[in-house]
Design a protein around this motif. Structure first.
Motif, PDB file in Angstrom:
ATOM      1  N   ALA A 281     -14.508  10.972 -29.261  1.00  0.00           N
ATOM      2  CA  ALA A 281     -14.267  10.793 -27.830  1.00  0.00           C
ATOM      3  C   ALA A 281     -15.107  11.782 -27.055  1.00  0.00           C
ATOM      4  O   ALA A 281     -15.265  12.931 -27.465  1.00  0.00           O
ATOM      5  CB  ALA A 281     -12.792  10.996 -27.522  1.00  0.00           C
ATOM      6  N   VAL A 282     -15.674  11.328 -25.940  1.00  0.00           N
ATOM      7  CA  VAL A 282     -16.445  12.202 -25.065  1.00  0.00           C
ATOM      8  C   VAL A 282     -15.730  12.241 -23.726  1.00  0.00           C
ATOM      9  O   VAL A 282     -15.436  11.205 -23.141  1.00  0.00           O
ATOM     10  CB  VAL A 282     -17.884  11.679 -24.892  1.00  0.00           C
ATOM     11  N   THR A 283     -15.414  13.443 -23.284  1.00  0.00           N
ATOM     12  CA  THR A 283     -14.671  13.568 -22.031  1.00  0.00           C
ATOM     13  C   THR A 283     -15.393  14.533 -21.111  1.00  0.00           C
ATOM     14  O   THR A 283     -16.212  15.333 -21.569  1.00  0.00           O
ATOM     15  CB  THR A 283     -13.261  14.125 -22.289  1.00  0.00           C
ATOM     16  N   PRO A 284     -15.072  14.458 -19.804  1.00  0.00           N
ATOM     17  CA  PRO A 284     -15.651  15.445 -18.880  1.00  0.00           C
ATOM     18  C   PRO A 284     -15.201  16.854 -19.259  1.00  0.00           C
ATOM     19  O   PRO A 284     -14.152  17.035 -19.880  1.00  0.00           O
ATOM     20  CB  PRO A 284     -15.073  15.035 -17.522  1.00  0.00           C
ATOM     21  N   THR A 285     -15.991  17.833 -18.885  1.00  0.00           N
ATOM     22  CA  THR A 285     -15.716  19.205 -19.291  1.00  0.00           C
ATOM     23  C   THR A 285     -14.389  19.727 -18.755  1.00  0.00           C
ATOM     24  O   THR A 285     -13.821  20.664 -19.300  1.00  0.00           O
ATOM     25  CB  THR A 285     -16.859  20.122 -18.812  1.00  0.00           C
ATOM     26  N   ALA A 286     -13.885  19.110 -17.681  1.00  0.00           N
ATOM     27  CA  ALA A 286     -12.676  19.616 -17.034  1.00  0.00           C
ATOM     28  C   ALA A 286     -11.513  19.807 -18.005  1.00  0.00           C
ATOM     29  O   ALA A 286     -10.775  20.784 -17.916  1.00  0.00           O
ATOM     30  CB  ALA A 286     -12.254  18.665 -15.914  1.00  0.00           C
ATOM     31  N   ARG A 287     -11.341  18.862 -18.925  1.00  0.00           N
ATOM     32  CA  ARG A 287     -10.215  18.993 -19.860  1.00  0.00           C
ATOM     33  C   ARG A 287     -10.709  19.635 -21.149  1.00  0.00           C
ATOM     34  O   ARG A 287     -11.583  19.099 -21.809  1.00  0.00           O
ATOM     35  CB  ARG A 287      -9.660  17.622 -20.216  1.00  0.00           C
ATOM     36  N   LEU A 288     -10.108  20.752 -21.479  1.00  0.00           N
ATOM     37  CA  LEU A 288     -10.544  21.439 -22.683  1.00  0.00           C
ATOM     38  C   LEU A 288      -9.397  21.524 -23.679  1.00  0.00           C
ATOM     39  O   LEU A 288      -8.345  22.082 -23.388  1.00  0.00           O
ATOM     40  CB  LEU A 288     -11.020  22.845 -22.301  1.00  0.00           C
ATOM     41  N   PHE A 289      -9.587  20.904 -24.834  1.00  0.00           N
ATOM     42  CA  PHE A 289      -8.601  21.008 -25.907  1.00  0.00           C
ATOM     43  C   PHE A 289      -9.179  21.843 -27.032  1.00  0.00           C
ATOM     44  O   PHE A 289     -10.398  21.938 -27.182  1.00  0.00           O
ATOM     45  CB  PHE A 289      -8.227  19.622 -26.438  1.00  0.00           C
ATOM     46  N   ASN A 290      -8.286  22.407 -27.823  1.00  0.00           N
ATOM     47  CA  ASN A 290      -8.740  23.193 -28.962  1.00  0.00           C
ATOM     48  C   ASN A 290      -8.442  22.444 -30.248  1.00  0.00           C
ATOM     49  O   ASN A 290      -7.528  21.615 -30.291  1.00  0.00           O
ATOM     50  CB  ASN A 290      -8.027  24.536 -28.996  1.00  0.00           C
ATOM     51  N   PRO A 291      -9.206  22.700 -31.302  1.00  0.00           N
ATOM     52  CA  PRO A 291      -8.902  22.086 -32.587  1.00  0.00           C
ATOM     53  C   PRO A 291      -7.439  22.343 -32.952  1.00  0.00           C
ATOM     54  O   PRO A 291      -6.939  23.455 -32.792  1.00  0.00           O
ATOM     55  CB  PRO A 291      -9.847  22.789 -33.555  1.00  0.00           C
ATOM     56  N   GLY A 292      -6.756  21.296 -33.408  1.00  0.00           N
ATOM     57  CA  GLY A 292      -5.347  21.416 -33.762  1.00  0.00           C
ATOM     58  C   GLY A 292      -4.415  20.941 -32.666  1.00  0.00           C
ATOM     59  O   GLY A 292      -3.247  20.634 -32.926  1.00  0.00           O
ATOM     60  N   ASP A 293      -4.915  20.867 -31.418  1.00  0.00           N
ATOM     61  CA  ASP A 293      -4.066  20.410 -30.323  1.00  0.00           C
ATOM     62  C   ASP A 293      -3.652  18.950 -30.539  1.00  0.00           C
ATOM     63  O   ASP A 293      -4.496  18.119 -30.875  1.00  0.00           O
ATOM     64  CB  ASP A 293      -4.822  20.497 -28.987  1.00  0.00           C
TER      65      ASP A 293
ATOM     66  N   ALA B 290     -10.066 -16.177 -33.752  1.00  0.00           N
ATOM     67  CA  ALA B 290      -9.733 -14.908 -34.379  1.00  0.00           C
ATOM     68  C   ALA B 290      -8.234 -14.795 -34.617  1.00  0.00           C
ATOM     69  O   ALA B 290      -7.436 -15.012 -33.717  1.00  0.00           O
ATOM     70  CB  ALA B 290     -10.204 -13.748 -33.501  1.00  0.00           C
ATOM     71  N   ASN B 291      -7.888 -14.525 -35.829  1.00  0.00           N
ATOM     72  CA  ASN B 291      -6.499 -14.251 -36.174  1.00  0.00           C
ATOM     73  C   ASN B 291      -6.558 -13.406 -37.430  1.00  0.00           C
ATOM     74  O   ASN B 291      -7.218 -13.757 -38.385  1.00  0.00           O
ATOM     75  CB  ASN B 291      -5.728 -15.550 -36.416  1.00  0.00           C
ATOM     76  N   GLY B 292      -5.894 -12.253 -37.381  1.00  0.00           N
ATOM     77  CA  GLY B 292      -6.026 -11.338 -38.502  1.00  0.00           C
ATOM     78  C   GLY B 292      -7.042 -10.270 -38.139  1.00  0.00           C
ATOM     79  O   GLY B 292      -7.025  -9.754 -37.023  1.00  0.00           O
ATOM     80  N   THR B 293      -7.933  -9.974 -39.063  1.00  0.00           N
ATOM     81  CA  THR B 293      -8.841  -8.852 -38.859  1.00  0.00           C
ATOM     82  C   THR B 293      -9.861  -9.142 -37.756  1.00  0.00           C
ATOM     83  O   THR B 293     -10.456 -10.216 -37.716  1.00  0.00           O
ATOM     84  CB  THR B 293      -9.600  -8.538 -40.163  1.00  0.00           C
ATOM     85  N   VAL B 294     -10.047  -8.198 -36.888  1.00  0.00           N
ATOM     86  CA  VAL B 294     -11.096  -8.277 -35.882  1.00  0.00           C
ATOM     87  C   VAL B 294     -11.663  -6.871 -35.725  1.00  0.00           C
ATOM     88  O   VAL B 294     -10.947  -5.884 -35.882  1.00  0.00           O
ATOM     89  CB  VAL B 294     -10.550  -8.840 -34.546  1.00  0.00           C
ATOM     90  N   SER B 295     -12.980  -6.820 -35.511  1.00  0.00           N
ATOM     91  CA  SER B 295     -13.622  -5.512 -35.398  1.00  0.00           C
ATOM     92  C   SER B 295     -13.665  -5.101 -33.933  1.00  0.00           C
ATOM     93  O   SER B 295     -14.171  -5.848 -33.096  1.00  0.00           O
ATOM     94  CB  SER B 295     -15.029  -5.592 -35.991  1.00  0.00           C
ATOM     95  N   VAL B 296     -13.110  -3.947 -33.626  1.00  0.00           N
ATOM     96  CA  VAL B 296     -13.069  -3.482 -32.246  1.00  0.00           C
ATOM     97  C   VAL B 296     -13.999  -2.280 -32.107  1.00  0.00           C
ATOM     98  O   VAL B 296     -13.958  -1.367 -32.931  1.00  0.00           O
ATOM     99  CB  VAL B 296     -11.634  -3.083 -31.838  1.00  0.00           C
ATOM    100  N   GLY B 297     -14.839  -2.337 -31.082  1.00  0.00           N
ATOM    101  CA  GLY B 297     -15.753  -1.227 -30.833  1.00  0.00           C
ATOM    102  C   GLY B 297     -15.436  -0.561 -29.515  1.00  0.00           C
ATOM    103  O   GLY B 297     -15.325  -1.233 -28.485  1.00  0.00           O
ATOM    104  N   ILE B 298     -15.246   0.738 -29.540  1.00  0.00           N
ATOM    105  CA  ILE B 298     -14.991   1.488 -28.308  1.00  0.00           C
ATOM    106  C   ILE B 298     -15.928   2.688 -28.290  1.00  0.00           C
ATOM    107  O   ILE B 298     -15.943   3.493 -29.233  1.00  0.00           O
ATOM    108  CB  ILE B 298     -13.532   1.979 -28.236  1.00  0.00           C
ATOM    109  N   ARG B 299     -16.694   2.783 -27.236  1.00  0.00           N
ATOM    110  CA  ARG B 299     -17.626   3.910 -27.150  1.00  0.00           C
ATOM    111  C   ARG B 299     -16.845   5.200 -26.904  1.00  0.00           C
ATOM    112  O   ARG B 299     -15.830   5.182 -26.192  1.00  0.00           O
ATOM    113  CB  ARG B 299     -18.629   3.682 -26.027  1.00  0.00           C
ATOM    114  N   PRO B 300     -17.289   6.304 -27.461  1.00  0.00           N
ATOM    115  CA  PRO B 300     -16.580   7.577 -27.292  1.00  0.00           C
ATOM    116  C   PRO B 300     -16.346   7.907 -25.827  1.00  0.00           C
ATOM    117  O   PRO B 300     -15.298   8.454 -25.467  1.00  0.00           O
ATOM    118  CB  PRO B 300     -17.514   8.594 -27.949  1.00  0.00           C
TER     119      PRO B 300
END
Ligand SMILES: Nc1ncnc2c1ncn2[C@@H]1O[C@H](COP(=O)(O)OP(=O)(O)O)[C@@H](O)[C@H]1O
Ligand SMILES: [Mg+2]
Lengths: 317, 395
Positions: B355-367, B303-313
């Motif tokens: 992204a899926v996060t635990p409920t503890a951290r709450l962000f608002n749209p625009g943050d 692999a050199n150049g483009t590689v497809s990276v997958g990250i679960r939310p």
């Protein structure tokens, strides 16, 4: 004067029908709008259209011939009698003034005709079911080469009137000793009933859900067991209707009967009526005979009315 | 697999007497290079699959990928165009369905409209000449399990879709066959009942220890119940493995996308083999130096150049503050509170990440937020073949 009476009665009845229909429309409009109203209107029209002739037959059949000739014509029998029915079956009766009314001359032909018609219709219907049921199952459920060709041929065979082929058949029948025999009639009636039965049942079978059959196979049934344990029980409405129709077709058939059996011991019931007409006979007696002829199909229709209503006829092509 | 022929013979005599088939000593089912062609359509393309005795195997794949066709071939309702289907050592290709001792729940819920519920459930037993009293007993039993006891005397047309489906399942369960085939059996149940039925099915499977092949297009359902999942796509089997296998080491990008409750983030990244740096987003918004073992794995795969990276939310971290080393800056676009977790959609330049996060951290749209990843949970795929480059098998 006399000749005006009939048309006036007909006009009067039509007028009554129209009034009834208008009332129906008004009621229905108030209840459910234009579509229901139209439905009611045509239903009313259909009922009148069908029932008036039958009523008139019954009216005549229950009168003495003297009353029939009275002017103005009676809309119902003032002097009710069953004598016409007794007399077409060969009995004597007493007239309105005490005179003896002799049996109708055609009584033996009527009785024999009814017996023959029953034999022919039952035999043809039974054999039709036996032969046509597997055929329609195959046509309705299996895919094979020539299937739509066969269906088309079957449809085609219903597209010409029997009268068109009766003459050559008559020659053949004389040659084969089938002229004037019940065997001959039964044989030729298959050409009417089998295509009809196959057409109706093929549509019915092909409309049944396919996976039910698969389920029955997985449940441990062979193809044949699936047919009689699942397909047949699911198909009773269709089979009943197709059977009833086959019976009625045989019972009512006139052209073949007239050419291949009239005047013979194998004469069925339908040719008897015109025979009565050409002899010195009274409308009262003919009406009684007609009523008798209507009874078996009417009973069948009544028995199967619920099934007929629940049946969705499907074009198998 | 020894003794399998006599086992099937025993099962057959058992069936003839109407007795239940023997509960042990059965053998696996194998499909060897099975193809199915309809007139114009090649529906199943070279399927190789072993179904282990007693397992609950889920056939998972998008609609139209050939799951039902495969099931129908197992049931004997369709013949393979080529290839072999073996029950133990017995070639089954031309064995008709009625000789297979299989119970099946059809996708279209094939019940007999002329029979009531009781007779529908008992039909398979009656066809196999099981004594009347035993049929009655078993029908009662299974209808209690599936909570349809009060429906027994109804006609099929008097049932709701969900009730029909439960009757169809009861009809299969009552049989005690050597193989269960279930074609999307829970599809017309509501969410709550479906969850309940999944649990019930797993319990029943453990109890009867009979092989089950369960078809679904719902990866969540597959993950919830399967011993193993066979993932199918366009008539081919892509991967087979335990639910965790598929989640943790998807064979290729397609499986990675198909498996997982939340759609995976797939990034067209650029890998510089020389320096070992990875540009996860365009415009240099997110660059990171990959750990040496990943760099080595990528290099050894050319692999050199483009590689497809997958990250679960669920493997992206979302925090407040300016991005640090190996992190990206972004802005919350939408927020969905799912209960125990929150699903964010985050704009990072022209790319939108989930992204899926635990409920503890709450962000608002625009943050404004900073996004990070854990290399241990990242997938690398060949952008052309879609094959997974890293992590290696058996991690
Ligand atoms: N009898 C058939 N004739 C032609 N094509 C079929 C037939 N049965 C299924 N197919 C096609 O085969 C493909 C796979 O069907 P199926 O096995 O039912 O898919 P799935 O169950 O995975 O949704 C579909 O594209 C479908 O249209
Ligand atoms: Mg399907």
């Amino acid at each position: 004067m006399n000749t005006w009476v009939g048309p006036i009665i007909v006009l009067a009845i039509v007028a009554v029908a129209v009034v009834l229909a208008v009332i129906a429309i008004n009621v229905a409009f108030r209840r459910a709008g234009a579509r229901r109203a139209l439905t009611y209107f045509f239903a009313a029209l259909l009922v009148v259209w069908t029932l008036v002739p039958i009523y008139w037959l019954l009216n005549m059949a229950l009168m003495y011939k003297t009353e029939l000739l009275s002017v103005p014509t009676h809309l119902y029998p003032h002097d009710l009698t069953t004598s016409n029915f007794v007399r077409i079956f060969g009995g004597s009766a007493t007239g309105p003034t005490g005179e003896e009314l002799l049996p109708v001359g055609q009584a033996p032909a009527i009785k024999r005709g009814l017996v023959n018609s029953t034999i022919v219709a039952l035999a043809v219907t039974a054999l039709t079911v036996l032969v046509a049921l597997p055929v329609s199952y195959a046509l309705g459920r299996l895919q094979f080469r020539g299937r739509s060709g066969m269906l088309f041929a079957i449809l085609l065979s219903r597209s010409y009137p029997p009268i068109a082929i009766v003459i050559p058949f008559s020659y053949l029948y004389i040659r084969w000793d089938l002229q004037g025999t019940l065997r001959g009639l039964i044989l030729i009636y298959f050409t009417l009933t089998i295509p009809l039965f196959v057409w109706v049942m093929t549509g019915f079978f092909s409309s049944l859900p396919r996976t039910v059959e698969a389920a029955a196979r997985v449940d441990g049934n062979t193809r044949w067991q699936t047919f009689y344990r699942v397909i047949l029980p699911m198909s009773w409405p269709g089979i009943a209707v197709a059977t009833a129709i086959s019976f009625m077709v045989c019972w009512n058939e006139f052209a073949f009967a007239q050419f291949l059996a009239a005047g013979s011991p194998a004469q069925t019931f339908p040719p008897v009526l015109p025979a009565m007409f050409f002899q010195i006979s009274m409308p009262t007696e003919m009406a009684a005979a007609s009523i008798v002829g209507i009874v078996p199909p009417a009973i069948l229709a009544y028995l199967f009315q619920r099934r007929i209503r629940s049946l969705n006829l499907v074009d198998p092509l | 697999m020894t003794g399998s022929v006599s086992t099937i013979a025993a099962a057959e005599t058992g069936r003839a007497r109407g007795a239940a088939p023997p509960a042990s000593g059965r053998a696996s089912i194998r499909l060897i290079d099975v193809h199915k062609r309809f007139e114009t359509f090649h529906a199943v393309r070279g399927l190789n699959l072993e179904i282990r005795d007693g397992e609950l195997l889920v056939l998972l794949g998008p609609s139209g990928c050939g799951k039902t066709t495969t099931l129908n071939m197992l049931a004997g309702l369709e013949q393979p165009t080529s290839g072999q289907i073996l029950f133990g050592d017995r070639l089954m290709n031309d064995v008709p369905p009625e000789e297979r001792d299989i119970a099946m729940v059809f996708q279209s819920i094939a019940l007999y409209p002329h029979l009531n519920v009781r007779d529908n459930i008992g039909f398979g037993l009656r066809s196999r000449k099981v004594p009347k009293e035993e049929i009655a007993r078993r029908v009662e039993e299974v209808s209690r399990t599936l909570d349809i006891a009060r429906l027994l005397d109804r006609k099929i047309h008097q049932l709701s879709g969900g009730q029909r489906q439960r009757v169809a399942i009861a009809k299969a369960l009552v049989r005690r066959p050597t193989l269960f085939l279930l074609d999307e059996p829970f599809s017309s149940l509501d969410a709550e009942l479906r969850r309940q039925m999944r649990g019930e099915l797993v319990r029943i499977h453990r109890e009867v220890e009979t092989t089950m092949v369960f078809v679904t297009h719902d990866q969540e359902e597959a993950m919830a119940i399967a011993d193993r999942i066979a993932v199918m796509n366009a008539g081919e089997m892509v991967q087979i493995g335990s639910p965790l296998d598929l989640y943790q080491t998807p064979k290729n990008r397609w499986v990675a996308r198909f498996i997982g409750a939340h759609p995976i983030n797939l990034l067209d990244a650029r890998f510089d083999a020389g320096s070992g740096t990875l540009a996860l987003l365009p415009d240099g918004r997110w660059t990171a130096t990959v750990p040496p073992e990943i760099a080595a794995a990528l290099r050894s795969n050319g692999a050199n150049g483009t590689v497809s990276v997958g990250i679960r939310p669920e493997h992206l971290t979302v925090e407040s503050g300016p991005p640090g080393n190996g992190q990206a800056g972004g802005e919350i676009y939408t927020r969905q509170i799912l209960g125990t977790e929150i699903l964010y959609e985050i704009d990072a330049g022209s790319t939108r990440l989930r992204a899926v996060t635990p409920t503890a951290r709450l962000f608002n749209p625009g943050d404004p937020v900073r996004i990070g990843l854990d290399w241990a949970n990242a997938f690398f795929f060949d952008p052309q073949t879609e094959a997974r480059l890293y992590p290696p098998d058996g991690r």
